[in-house]
Design a protein around this motif. Structure first.
Motif, PDB file in Angstrom:
ATOM      1  N   ARG A 327       0.985  -1.421  -0.050  1.00 18.37           N
ATOM      2  CA  ARG A 327      -0.143   0.023   0.021  1.00 18.37           C
ATOM      3  C   ARG A 327       0.806   1.136   0.157  1.00 18.37           C
ATOM      4  O   ARG A 327       0.790   1.950  -1.240  1.00 18.37           O
ATOM      5  N   LYS A 328       1.700   0.827   1.020  1.00 17.92           N
ATOM      6  CA  LYS A 328       2.594   1.815   1.596  1.00 17.92           C
ATOM      7  C   LYS A 328       3.537   2.986  -0.638  1.00 17.92           C
ATOM      8  O   LYS A 328       3.854   3.825  -0.512  1.00 17.92           O
ATOM      9  N   LEU A 329       3.794   1.575  -1.173  1.00 16.07           N
ATOM     10  CA  LEU A 329       4.779   1.435  -2.414  1.00 16.07           C
ATOM     11  C   LEU A 329       3.251   1.933  -3.706  1.00 16.07           C
ATOM     12  O   LEU A 329       3.344   3.075  -4.810  1.00 16.07           O
ATOM     13  N   ALA A 330       2.163   1.623  -3.534  1.00 16.56           N
ATOM     14  CA  ALA A 330       1.051   1.818  -3.918  1.00 16.56           C
ATOM     15  C   ALA A 330       0.759   3.567  -4.857  1.00 16.56           C
ATOM     16  O   ALA A 330       0.135   3.857  -5.572  1.00 16.56           O
ATOM     17  N   ARG A 331       1.477   4.339  -3.413  1.00 14.05           N
ATOM     18  CA  ARG A 331       1.448   5.780  -3.575  1.00 14.05           C
ATOM     19  C   ARG A 331       1.655   6.664  -3.970  1.00 14.05           C
ATOM     20  O   ARG A 331       1.701   7.348  -5.114  1.00 14.05           O
ATOM     21  N   GLU A 332       3.104   5.445  -4.808  1.00 16.63           N
ATOM     22  CA  GLU A 332       4.246   6.069  -5.774  1.00 16.63           C
ATOM     23  C   GLU A 332       4.392   5.727  -6.504  1.00 16.63           C
ATOM     24  O   GLU A 332       4.748   6.055  -7.650  1.00 16.63           O
ATOM     25  N   ASP A 333       3.475   4.255  -7.062  1.00 11.18           N
ATOM     26  CA  ASP A 333       3.327   4.001  -8.315  1.00 11.18           C
ATOM     27  C   ASP A 333       2.132   3.461  -8.862  1.00 11.18           C
ATOM     28  O   ASP A 333       1.490   2.478  -7.824  1.00 11.18           O
ATOM     29  N   SER A 334       1.492   4.397  -9.485  1.00 11.69           N
ATOM     30  CA  SER A 334       0.029   3.829 -10.159  1.00 11.69           C
ATOM     31  C   SER A 334      -0.028   2.422 -10.893  1.00 11.69           C
ATOM     32  O   SER A 334      -1.250   2.214 -11.173  1.00 11.69           O
ATOM     33  N   ARG A 335       1.103   1.846 -11.268  1.00 11.81           N
ATOM     34  CA  ARG A 335       0.677   0.541 -11.751  1.00 11.81           C
ATOM     35  C   ARG A 335       0.367  -0.729 -10.760  1.00 11.81           C
ATOM     36  O   ARG A 335      -0.006  -1.648 -11.399  1.00 11.81           O
ATOM     37  N   ILE A 336       0.871  -0.232  -9.713  1.00 14.32           N
ATOM     38  CA  ILE A 336       0.201  -1.199  -8.322  1.00 14.32           C
ATOM     39  C   ILE A 336      -1.065  -1.219  -8.935  1.00 14.32           C
ATOM     40  O   ILE A 336      -2.032  -1.074  -7.631  1.00 14.32           O
ATOM     41  N   VAL A 337      -1.623  -2.656  -8.130  1.00 18.31           N
ATOM     42  CA  VAL A 337      -2.738  -3.316  -8.348  1.00 18.31           C
ATOM     43  C   VAL A 337      -2.687  -4.330  -7.625  1.00 18.31           C
ATOM     44  O   VAL A 337      -1.875  -5.204  -7.660  1.00 18.31           O
ATOM     45  N   ALA A 338      -4.029  -4.652  -6.223  1.00 13.50           N
ATOM     46  CA  ALA A 338      -3.686  -5.924  -5.893  1.00 13.50           C
ATOM     47  C   ALA A 338      -4.869  -6.585  -5.875  1.00 13.50           C
ATOM     48  O   ALA A 338      -5.764  -6.246  -6.861  1.00 13.50           O
ATOM     49  N   ILE A 339      -4.362  -7.931  -5.951  1.00  8.28           N
ATOM     50  CA  ILE A 339      -5.952  -9.541  -6.171  1.00  8.28           C
ATOM     51  C   ILE A 339      -5.637 -10.284  -4.901  1.00  8.28           C
ATOM     52  O   ILE A 339      -4.584 -10.834  -4.909  1.00  8.28           O
ATOM     53  N   THR A 340      -6.912 -10.658  -5.488  1.00  8.86           N
ATOM     54  CA  THR A 340      -7.290 -11.620  -3.940  1.00  8.86           C
ATOM     55  C   THR A 340      -8.775 -12.961  -3.934  1.00  8.86           C
ATOM     56  O   THR A 340      -9.470 -11.828  -4.437  1.00  8.86           O
ATOM     57  N   PRO A 341      -8.305 -14.156  -3.655  1.00  6.16           N
ATOM     58  CA  PRO A 341      -9.267 -14.872  -3.805  1.00  6.16           C
ATOM     59  C   PRO A 341     -10.146 -14.572  -3.094  1.00  6.16           C
ATOM     60  O   PRO A 341     -10.077 -15.545  -2.571  1.00  6.16           O
ATOM     61  N   ALA A 342     -10.920 -14.320  -2.724  1.00 10.66           N
ATOM     62  CA  ALA A 342     -11.555 -13.680  -1.575  1.00 10.66           C
ATOM     63  C   ALA A 342     -11.320 -13.907  -0.330  1.00 10.66           C
ATOM     64  O   ALA A 342     -11.991 -14.520   0.644  1.00 10.66           O
ATOM     65  N   MET A 343      -9.664 -12.922  -0.349  1.00 15.21           N
ATOM     66  CA  MET A 343      -9.160 -13.372   1.280  1.00 15.21           C
ATOM     67  C   MET A 343      -8.917 -12.039   1.993  1.00 15.21           C
ATOM     68  O   MET A 343      -7.723 -12.094   2.056  1.00 15.21           O
ATOM     69  N   PRO A 344      -9.904 -10.992   1.107  1.00 21.02           N
ATOM     70  CA  PRO A 344      -9.606  -9.740   1.520  1.00 21.02           C
ATOM     71  C   PRO A 344      -8.804  -9.359   3.173  1.00 21.02           C
ATOM     72  O   PRO A 344      -8.194  -8.731   3.947  1.00 21.02           O
ATOM     73  N   VAL A 345      -9.787 -10.118   3.898  1.00 19.09           N
ATOM     74  CA  VAL A 345      -9.832  -9.565   5.177  1.00 19.09           C
ATOM     75  C   VAL A 345      -8.423 -10.508   5.665  1.00 19.09           C
ATOM     76  O   VAL A 345      -7.371 -10.280   6.870  1.00 19.09           O
ATOM     77  N   GLY A 346      -8.358 -11.149   5.623  1.00 14.23           N
ATOM     78  CA  GLY A 346      -6.982 -12.772   5.554  1.00 14.23           C
ATOM     79  C   GLY A 346      -6.170 -11.826   5.516  1.00 14.23           C
ATOM     80  O   GLY A 346      -4.715 -12.447   6.608  1.00 14.23           O
TER      81      GLY A 346
END
Length: 632
Positions: A327-346
């Protein structure tokens, strides 16, 4: 009723609805009290109390096969099949499993920990039943979240085609572990609000039969009318078109509705899908009001307040450390995308999702899809971070091989829960990923010794542009080490010496480094000088350092909290052979060739002799053999 006296579900046959309601309350109170001490999957089980009782009252287990998808919702089933007296041992070492377990009971006809398998298993059992000319009901119980899994959709297609007599119970509580996503979830949402449709088709057919037919023309017209009206009245057309008779939606907490629909389902030829609406966490306010999945599975908690029992001032959780660094790095790099298979909390991605909602994608229980979505993103010069548990990465193996590594795409795979995870047991222990990943071309695989090195490895992975890179990290919390303010990159394939020594070398990484250092410090007092190397890059090796170690011709011990066959230690032996260091003494400590059951991680490690004492004994033996001129 004394729940501890229950031996089998047959007693339910003679209970009235009022008595069943009382039993439901007793079971809920029992679960809330027992799980407050042991932890476990309380939300899913509180939601299926009436449904489970109704299943066992209307059907005859184990002749009739009740198949629990995932197994997170099988606690009530365990109580009704005679295991209430063991609940104080739930998910503990040598205690009651948190999932269905064949060795525990004849009523557990299918073992599972990964979702979306029940329908395929049901189809296999139905085929066997019909070939053997037997008479029984097959009853997979699958959640609305698990229904998004590709395997479940493949099974629906096959079952509908073959027209097998299977009664699918769709337990719809609008959540799996986290809130469900996707178009199918929207379909179910419309069904929930569309009102009941149970037997409209049959009633239409009966009505049309009363119309005096004159010749085939009117009969054909009547059939077309029936088909047209079906689209007007039948809310479950998605399942009807797949070949199922759709019943529902039904209140999963209402015994009369459940009994009525089970009775009808028994009489129906071909596959039936009974859509049951339940409330996850029903009967316990903290779990019932949970909107993000916190109460899906928990540790111990205080019953009166719902507060979780956790140590004060614990170091950051590994999942949080990794996701928050991304998340910290995503503030400086707009290319960063996060993907999860139904585990956003875990995977602790809630913060990322809140700050970057358009760059966060929960794809549902669809690990294969998640991996290839990440690959597709990488082809477009994006920086996908795929957060996935080690045990669930197994389900996306072909996609990692074929779509990510073969195309040499810049996908960052965060392998959460790597190593032993404890209470969830065999289906969730993250011990196979090194063995199934290290032989893949193009892939970098690493694991940090502590959370400070962990944040630098996250930065290394994001900055890496030469192909796929994976970071293993364990369940639980870090060590509480000081954290550098500024992030740096670590040179790929470099190891570090943590303790010098000349009599033997330990090569290890991650969670086993403290064990290695403790053994080396103990042996130092015994007059042995043991070098400890943080072999943080599992692939590629630090070949220069390793060749120097082999040239010294001193014993090498590898330690890994992962399966030995095909693992890190095997790679070291292969490297020695390929470079013709045949005399080097090499031994390995790791997870043996078996599935490790549930329990506290320290107890599990002691059982398989994976301890500091074992390391000390192994090193003493290795150094002794070398001094005698022996080698292996």
């Amino acid at each position: 009723m004394d729940l501890l006296s229950i031996k089998d579900p047959s007693f339910l046959k003679n209970l009235s609805n009022e008595e069943l309601e009382k039993l439901s309350r007793e079971i809920r109170n029992f679960l809330i009290e027992k799980l407050s001490k042991t932890g476990g999957h309380i939300g899913p089980n509180l939601g299926v109390v009436e449904l489970t009782i109704a299943l066992h009252k209307c059907f005859d287990s184990p002749k009739d096969k009740i198949i629990w998808d995932v197994g997170h919702q099988a606690y009530v089933h365990k109580i009704l099949t005679g295991r209430a007296s063991e609940f104080h041992t739930l998910r503990q070492f040598h205690g009651l499993s948190g999932f269905p377990k064949m060795v525990e009971s004849e009523h557990d006809v299918w073992e599972t920990g990964h979702s979306s398998t029940s329908l395929s298993a049901a189809m296999g059992m139905a085929i066997a039943r019909d070939l053997k000319k037997e008479n029984s009901h097959i009853l997979p119980v699958i959640g609305d979240g698990a229904l998004t899994g590709g395997m479940a959709l493949e099974a629906l297609n096959h079952i509908g085609h073959e027209k097998k007599n299977i009664i699918v119970i769709l337990n719809d509580n609008e959540m799996s572990i986290a809130p469900n996503v996707g178009a199918l979830h929207s379909v179910l949402g419309r069904l929930r609000t569309a009102g009941k449709y149970n037997w409209v088709k049959d009633e239409l057919e009966l009505l049309l039969k009363k119309v005096p037919a004159v010749g085939g023309k009117l009969a054909a017209t009547a059939e077309r009318i029936k088909d047209s009206l079906k689209y007007l009245f039948v809310s479950g057309m998605f399942f009807e078109e797949l070949g199922f008779t759709y019943l529902g939606p039904v209140d999963g907490h209402n015994f009369e509705e459940l009994f009525e629909n089970f009775t009808y389902a028994k009489k129906t030829e071909g596959p039936v899908l009974l859509h049951v609406i339940t409330k996850k966490g029903k009967g316990y306010h903290p779990a019932e009001s949970d909107k993000i999945g916190t109460w899906h599975g928990t540790g111990p908690y205080k019953i009166d307040t719902g507060d979780f029992v956790k140590p004060d001032h614990a170091p950051p959780a590994w999942s949080s450390l990794v996701s928050e660094t991304v998340r910290k790095l995503a503030r400086e790099d707009s290319r960063i995308v996060a993907i999860t298979p139904a585990m956003p909390v875990g995977s602790k991605l809630e913060g990322f999702a809140k700050e970057f909602p358009d760059r966060m994608f929960d794809v549902g229980i669809a690990e294969q899809h998640a991996a290839t979505v990440a690959a597709g993103l990488a082809t477009q010069n994006m920086k996908p971070f795929l957060a996935i548990y080690s045990t669930f990465l197994q389900r996306a193996y072909d996609q990692v091989v074929h779509d990510i590594c073969r195309q040499n795409l810049n996908v960052f795979i965060g392998i959460d829960r790597a190593g032993l995870v404890g209470a969830d047991g065999e289906t969730h222990q993250g011990v196979f990923d090194i063995a199934f990943l290290r032989h893949l071309p193009n892939l970098v695989l690493m694991m940090p010794k502590d959370e400070n090195e962990g944040q630098h490895m996250v930065n290394t992975a994001v900055q890496y542009d030469d192909g796929p890179i994976a970071l293993r990290y364990p369940r639980g919390n870090g060590l509480g080490v000081p954290m550098d303010k500024d992030l740096k990159t670590i040179e790929i394939g470099t190891w570090e010496v943590l303790k010098e020594g000349k009599d033997a070398v330990i090569l290890t990484f991650g969670t086993t480094i403290p064990m290695a250092l403790a053994a080396a410090n103990y042996l130092e007092k015994e007059g042995l000088s043991i070098r400890v190397v943080n072999a943080r890059f599992i692939k590629p090796f630090d070949e220069k350092m390793l060749l120097n170690i082999f040239a010294e011709d001193i014993p090498v011990l590898t330690i890994e909290e992962a399966i030995l066959q095909g693992g890190f230690g095997s790679a070291v032996i292969e490297f020695a052979h390929d470079n013709e260091y045949y005399s080097t003494v090499i031994d390995r400590i790791g997870i043996p060739d078996r599935f490790i059951e549930h329990g506290d991680v320290d107890e599990l490690l002691r059982e398989i002799e994976f301890t500091t004492e074992s390391v000390i004994q192994k090193l003493q033996l290795l150094v002794g053999e070398k001094s005698k001129g022996h080698c292996s």
